[in-house]
Design an enzyme around this catalytic site. Sequence first.
Site, PDB file in Angstrom:
ATOM      1  N   GLY A  91      65.324 -18.734  50.670  1.00 16.45           N
ATOM      2  CA  GLY A  91      65.638 -20.002  50.888  1.00 16.45           C
ATOM      3  C   GLY A  91      67.434 -19.589  52.055  1.00 16.45           C
ATOM      4  O   GLY A  91      67.681 -21.708  52.429  1.00 16.45           O
ATOM      5  N   VAL A  95      63.522 -13.261  57.038  1.00 16.91           N
ATOM      6  CA  VAL A  95      62.886 -11.524  57.227  1.00 16.91           C
ATOM      7  C   VAL A  95      63.001 -10.820  58.243  1.00 16.91           C
ATOM      8  O   VAL A  95      61.846 -11.823  58.221  1.00 16.91           O
ATOM      9  CB  VAL A  95      63.253 -10.642  56.593  1.00 16.91           C
ATOM     10  CG1 VAL A  95      63.127  -8.953  56.333  1.00 16.91           C
ATOM     11  CG2 VAL A  95      64.066 -10.695  54.882  1.00 16.91           C
ATOM     12  N   ASP A 204      66.180 -10.148  40.169  1.00 19.33           N
ATOM     13  CA  ASP A 204      65.077 -10.793  40.098  1.00 19.33           C
ATOM     14  C   ASP A 204      64.152  -9.684  40.768  1.00 19.33           C
ATOM     15  O   ASP A 204      63.898  -9.950  41.860  1.00 19.33           O
ATOM     16  CB  ASP A 204      65.704 -11.177  41.502  1.00 19.33           C
ATOM     17  CG  ASP A 204      64.139 -12.413  41.699  1.00 19.33           C
ATOM     18  OD1 ASP A 204      63.101 -12.794  40.612  1.00 19.33           O
ATOM     19  OD2 ASP A 204      64.411 -13.033  43.256  1.00 19.33           O
TER      20      ASP A 204
END
Length: 342
Positions: A91, A95, A204
């Site tokens: 979001g 990378v 996460d």
Amino acid sequence: ASPSVTSSPDRARELFEACLSMPIGERFDYLQARSGGDTELTERIELLLAAHALAESEPSGEAVEGDPPPDLEDLTQVGPFRILEVLGEGGMGVVYRAEQRQPFRRLVALKVIKAGMDTRQVIARFEVERQALALMEHPAIAKVFDAGATETGRPYFAMEYVQGAPITESCDARKLSLRARLRLFMAVCEGVQHAHNRGVIHRDLKPSNVLVASVDGRPSAKIIDFGVAKATGGKLTAETVHTAHGALVGTPAYMSPEQADSRSGDIDPRADVYALGVILYELCVGRPPFDRLSLVSGGLESMLQKIREERAERPSAMLRTRDGATTEVAERRSTEVAVLRD
């Protein structure tokens, strides 16, 4: 790891539309069978289905037309790093696989904030991840090598490039036994404990954030993506208080009941312990305790209520069901169905 061929936008759209056309209860098995073990593709479709379900369940909401604004800056060089390819996109950032040539040559994973995403909140969250990784030094956690900003002022950091696959996918591909999976999982637990000892909660943890590469012929796990990390011992940066304030963080299938409850206050290390339990469950059984697709299909409130209130079936009970310990599940664990069920 380099992007999979099956993860193309056309393939994702095809599977997404197919899932929409079938009953909710059939989507999980269909997606597992058609994704070819591509965890990135599976998660992308699950996010699309979740977004669709949430939009459908919001009576006053209006569909947002068009795609998100593209990353207009064509990056070929960032500081001392030469861009080679895109590894993934989230979001707030992209990378890249990049190469550092001076003062020595090495491959890195380079995370750069997207063009147009440089708001105070996003930069603060990005800085949290950068600082969280810099705090830690453990063989099971990807290292940070460098940090800075592009010529247009977009923050970036370079971290260890892990040429590996998600832990569940890697274990299945290697047909690791349950004992071997537990050994690998214990190394992940030690990495998480190291983070907790440094006052950092990941928040996460999921298979795609635990990559497994081959080191001297043996599987070695690395924890990545501390993008929603939380400091327990104080602010990681002056802006930490502005990151994800009041927002839902985590991935539903691996989210603890406390994370799904906005009234629970601060999240503590037990949230990571819960997520580790879900990963272990999936390593043993072949699927998480809650069907990911049915979890998100009822809308946000229904999903959160299920996470908070429903008890997951025990792994042993799941394996004893007709569709629990299948021949395929057993073969991927180098054992037999009867042994797995026992």
